[in-house]
Design a protein around this motif. Structure first.
Motif, PDB file in Angstrom:
ATOM      1  N   ALA A  59       0.828  -1.207   0.000  1.00  0.00           N
ATOM      2  CA  ALA A  59       0.000   0.000   0.000  1.00  0.00           C
ATOM      3  C   ALA A  59       0.860   1.254   0.000  1.00  0.00           C
ATOM      4  CB  ALA A  59      -0.922  -0.003   1.219  1.00  0.00           C
ATOM      5  N   LEU A  60       1.939   1.239   0.767  1.00  0.00           N
ATOM      6  CA  LEU A  60       2.842   2.393   0.790  1.00  0.00           C
ATOM      7  C   LEU A  60       3.572   2.522  -0.542  1.00  0.00           C
ATOM      8  CD1 LEU A  60       4.228   2.011   4.415  1.00  0.00           C
ATOM      9  CD2 LEU A  60       2.766   3.842   3.556  1.00  0.00           C
ATOM     10  N   LEU A  61       3.816   1.393  -1.174  1.00  0.00           N
ATOM     11  CA  LEU A  61       4.476   1.399  -2.476  1.00  0.00           C
ATOM     12  C   LEU A  61       3.606   2.073  -3.534  1.00  0.00           C
ATOM     13  CD1 LEU A  61       6.957   0.355  -4.117  1.00  0.00           C
ATOM     14  CD2 LEU A  61       5.662  -1.749  -4.507  1.00  0.00           C
ATOM     15  N   VAL A  62       2.327   1.728  -3.546  1.00  0.00           N
ATOM     16  CA  VAL A  62       1.437   2.269  -4.587  1.00  0.00           C
ATOM     17  C   VAL A  62       0.940   3.675  -4.271  1.00  0.00           C
ATOM     18  CG1 VAL A  62       0.687  -0.043  -5.232  1.00  0.00           C
ATOM     19  CG2 VAL A  62      -0.664   1.274  -3.587  1.00  0.00           C
ATOM     20  N   THR A  63       1.076   4.119  -3.028  1.00  0.00           N
ATOM     21  CA  THR A  63       0.591   5.454  -2.676  1.00  0.00           C
ATOM     22  C   THR A  63       1.712   6.476  -2.542  1.00  0.00           C
ATOM     23  OG1 THR A  63       0.657   4.910  -0.294  1.00  0.00           O
ATOM     24  CG2 THR A  63      -1.442   4.563  -1.466  1.00  0.00           C
ATOM     25  N   THR A  64       2.943   6.068  -2.821  1.00  0.00           N
ATOM     26  CA  THR A  64       4.068   6.991  -2.747  1.00  0.00           C
ATOM     27  C   THR A  64       3.971   8.009  -3.880  1.00  0.00           C
ATOM     28  OG1 THR A  64       5.547   5.370  -1.727  1.00  0.00           O
ATOM     29  CG2 THR A  64       6.580   7.222  -2.885  1.00  0.00           C
ATOM     30  N   ARG A  65       3.996   9.277  -3.516  1.00  0.00           N
ATOM     31  CA  ARG A  65       3.866  10.333  -4.506  1.00  0.00           C
ATOM     32  C   ARG A  65       5.242  10.768  -5.013  1.00  0.00           C
ATOM     33  NH1 ARG A  65      -0.633  14.407  -1.760  1.00  0.00           N
ATOM     34  NH2 ARG A  65      -2.394  12.929  -1.758  1.00  0.00           N
ATOM     35  N   LYS A  66       5.256  11.252  -6.230  1.00  0.00           N
ATOM     36  CA  LYS A  66       6.509  11.705  -6.813  1.00  0.00           C
ATOM     37  C   LYS A  66       6.970  12.974  -6.106  1.00  0.00           C
ATOM     38  CE  LYS A  66       6.131   9.671 -11.407  1.00  0.00           C
ATOM     39  NZ  LYS A  66       6.152   9.897 -12.868  1.00  0.00           N
ATOM     40  N   ALA A  67       8.213  12.952  -5.675  1.00  0.00           N
ATOM     41  CA  ALA A  67       8.811  14.118  -5.041  1.00  0.00           C
ATOM     42  C   ALA A  67      10.182  14.314  -5.702  1.00  0.00           C
ATOM     43  CB  ALA A  67       8.935  13.878  -3.539  1.00  0.00           C
ATOM     44  N   ALA A  68      11.165  14.687  -4.923  1.00  0.00           N
ATOM     45  CA  ALA A  68      12.532  14.729  -5.445  1.00  0.00           C
ATOM     46  C   ALA A  68      12.881  13.323  -5.936  1.00  0.00           C
ATOM     47  CB  ALA A  68      13.494  15.183  -4.366  1.00  0.00           C
ATOM     48  N   ALA A  69      13.562  13.243  -7.066  1.00  0.00           N
ATOM     49  CA  ALA A  69      13.819  11.952  -7.701  1.00  0.00           C
ATOM     50  C   ALA A  69      14.414  10.933  -6.753  1.00  0.00           C
ATOM     51  CB  ALA A  69      14.728  12.147  -8.916  1.00  0.00           C
ATOM     52  N   TYR A 127      -9.473   6.968  -1.995  1.00  0.00           N
ATOM     53  CA  TYR A 127      -9.230   6.427  -0.656  1.00  0.00           C
ATOM     54  C   TYR A 127      -7.743   6.184  -0.393  1.00  0.00           C
ATOM     55  CZ  TYR A 127     -14.250   5.610  -0.701  1.00  0.00           C
ATOM     56  OH  TYR A 127     -15.611   5.772  -0.787  1.00  0.00           O
ATOM     57  N   ARG A 128      -6.895   6.729  -1.246  1.00  0.00           N
ATOM     58  CA  ARG A 128      -5.461   6.489  -1.110  1.00  0.00           C
ATOM     59  C   ARG A 128      -4.866   7.111   0.168  1.00  0.00           C
ATOM     60  NH1 ARG A 128      -3.048   4.489  -5.895  1.00  0.00           N
ATOM     61  NH2 ARG A 128      -4.552   2.947  -6.632  1.00  0.00           N
ATOM     62  N   ILE A 129      -5.378   8.243   0.580  1.00  0.00           N
ATOM     63  CA  ILE A 129      -4.848   8.882   1.797  1.00  0.00           C
ATOM     64  C   ILE A 129      -5.154   8.039   3.038  1.00  0.00           C
ATOM     65  CG2 ILE A 129      -5.011  10.877   3.346  1.00  0.00           C
ATOM     66  CD1 ILE A 129      -5.320  12.641   0.889  1.00  0.00           C
ATOM     67  N   PRO A 130      -6.431   7.655   3.288  1.00  0.00           N
ATOM     68  CA  PRO A 130      -6.687   6.774   4.443  1.00  0.00           C
ATOM     69  C   PRO A 130      -5.989   5.422   4.307  1.00  0.00           C
ATOM     70  CG  PRO A 130      -8.665   7.048   3.117  1.00  0.00           C
ATOM     71  CD  PRO A 130      -7.684   8.080   2.651  1.00  0.00           C
ATOM     72  N   LEU A 131      -5.822   4.936   3.066  1.00  0.00           N
ATOM     73  CA  LEU A 131      -5.084   3.687   2.854  1.00  0.00           C
ATOM     74  C   LEU A 131      -3.649   3.848   3.323  1.00  0.00           C
ATOM     75  CD1 LEU A 131      -4.573   0.864   1.646  1.00  0.00           C
ATOM     76  CD2 LEU A 131      -4.199   1.986  -0.566  1.00  0.00           C
ATOM     77  N   ARG A 132      -3.035   4.940   2.968  1.00  0.00           N
ATOM     78  CA  ARG A 132      -1.642   5.168   3.352  1.00  0.00           C
ATOM     79  C   ARG A 132      -1.496   5.302   4.870  1.00  0.00           C
ATOM     80  NH1 ARG A 132       2.905   6.265   0.650  1.00  0.00           N
ATOM     81  NH2 ARG A 132       4.567   7.392   1.747  1.00  0.00           N
ATOM     82  N   ARG A 133      -2.438   5.979   5.500  1.00  0.00           N
ATOM     83  CA  ARG A 133      -2.385   6.121   6.960  1.00  0.00           C
ATOM     84  C   ARG A 133      -2.519   4.768   7.648  1.00  0.00           C
ATOM     85  NH1 ARG A 133      -6.492  11.325   7.292  1.00  0.00           N
ATOM     86  NH2 ARG A 133      -4.961  12.931   6.722  1.00  0.00           N
ATOM     87  N   ALA A 134      -3.462   3.959   7.165  1.00  0.00           N
ATOM     88  CA  ALA A 134      -3.641   2.630   7.747  1.00  0.00           C
ATOM     89  C   ALA A 134      -2.406   1.768   7.495  1.00  0.00           C
ATOM     90  CB  ALA A 134      -4.875   1.961   7.151  1.00  0.00           C
ATOM     91  N   ALA A 135      -1.787   1.949   6.318  1.00  0.00           N
ATOM     92  CA  ALA A 135      -0.590   1.175   5.979  1.00  0.00           C
ATOM     93  C   ALA A 135       0.584   1.524   6.897  1.00  0.00           C
ATOM     94  CB  ALA A 135      -0.213   1.423   4.524  1.00  0.00           C
ATOM     95  N   ILE A 136       0.699   2.779   7.245  1.00  0.00           N
ATOM     96  CA  ILE A 136       1.764   3.188   8.173  1.00  0.00           C
ATOM     97  C   ILE A 136       1.570   2.498   9.514  1.00  0.00           C
ATOM     98  CG2 ILE A 136       2.730   5.119   9.488  1.00  0.00           C
ATOM     99  CD1 ILE A 136       2.072   6.916   7.075  1.00  0.00           C
ATOM    100  N   VAL A 137       0.320   2.491   9.992  1.00  0.00           N
ATOM    101  CA  VAL A 137       0.003   1.804  11.243  1.00  0.00           C
ATOM    102  C   VAL A 137       0.355   0.325  11.136  1.00  0.00           C
ATOM    103  CG1 VAL A 137      -1.846   1.106  12.826  1.00  0.00           C
ATOM    104  CG2 VAL A 137      -1.825   3.418  11.863  1.00  0.00           C
TER     105      VAL A 137
END
Length: 273
Positions: A59-69, A127-137
């Motif tokens: 889940a963290l893999l698919v919800t990671t947003r592009k930032a600095a390369a 639902y990617r934001i709540p998914l990412r939060r739950a994934a961190i937990v």
């Protein structure tokens, strides 16, 4: 703290006190190292930890947003490695207990990687934001369940019931740590199986990113309670742990979960029951 967590914590503390008094007697009465029930949960009881860790990594893999390369690719590589690690652990936990050949571990690891990635990818974008939060937990909880318990095991040095020749004289209460050890037969307190099985508490966060489960909180809580209870009982039956061992393992995971949930999950996103 949610009401269900308060109830579970209160019941756990009361049970822990009662088990402190009757620890040895309980083990002597129900010990059966040949129990099919015990062997089943010995093989499968810890899977919630590895499953939650694998899905959370995906889940963290698919919800990671592009930032600095460099940050973006570092995150992708890190979560990818964790996905492989937990998928391998899911396979190994079962294979090691069932004496399955190596090729089954490698095959099932690949299946898990694909499965968890697809499941995470299937969550709608909104639902990617709540998914990412739950994934961190989920990811932090999975690591904490392993690291905290392993450290305490080594520091406590409590002998397992199954290794005792004369339990009456060899038994030591949980509140009297013995000595530092790396000998598995002296790593009874607290229970890793109980702590890892208790990571299944994470499924109560599913409604935060799967709306269809919004009104299924009670069902999820019942599933959680039953699974944890069965694993805890099985470990005492197998003589791998005493009652206080399994109760402490569960309470540690519960405590970590409650802290993580309060930090990352909005109070109104999963209900207040």
């Amino acid at each position: 703290m949610k009401r269900s967590s308060k109830i579970l914590l209160a019941v756990g503390i009361v049970a822990f006190v009662l088990f402190t008094i009757s620890d040895l007697q309980i083990s002597m009465n129900i010990f059966n190292e040949q129990s099919a029930f015990g062997k089943f949960f010995e093989a499968f009881g810890e899977l919630p930890m590895s499953y939650v860790g694998a899905f959370s990594s995906a889940a963290l893999l698919v919800t990671t947003r592009k930032a600095a390369a460099w940050k973006f690719y570092l995150a992708l590589v890190s979560f990818g490695i964790l996905l492989v690690f937990f998928s391998f652990m899911s396979s190994f936990l079962v294979a090691s207990h069932l004496n399955l050949p190596t090729w089954t571990v490698l095959l099932s690891t690949c299946v898990y990687i694909i499965l968890f990635f697809l499941l995470a990818k299937a969550v709608p974008g909104k639902y990617r934001i709540p998914l990412r939060r739950a994934a961190i937990v989920g990811l932090v909880l999975s690591f904490a369940a392993v690291l905290i318990i392993t450290l305490l095991k080594m520091l406590w040095g409590r002998m397992r019931f199954r290794s005792m020749i004369d339990p009456t004289n060899e038994f030591t209460p949980w509140y009297l740590p013995q000595s530092f050890t790396t000998n598995n037969e002296f790593m009874s307190f607290p229970s890793g199986h109980a702590a890892n099985s208790a990571v299944i508490m994470w499924i109560t966060l599913l409604p935060t990113f799967i709306p269809v489960l919004k009104n299924k909180q009670l069902l999820l809580q019942i599933i959680v309670a039953i699974w944890i209870a069965l694993v805890m009982i099985s470990r005492v039956i197998m003589g791998a742990h005493f009652s206080t061992d399994v109760m402490m393992g569960m309470l540690i995971s519960l405590g970590v979960f409650v802290l993580l949930r309060s930090k990352f999950i909005k109070s109104d996103s999963v209900g207040n029951k």
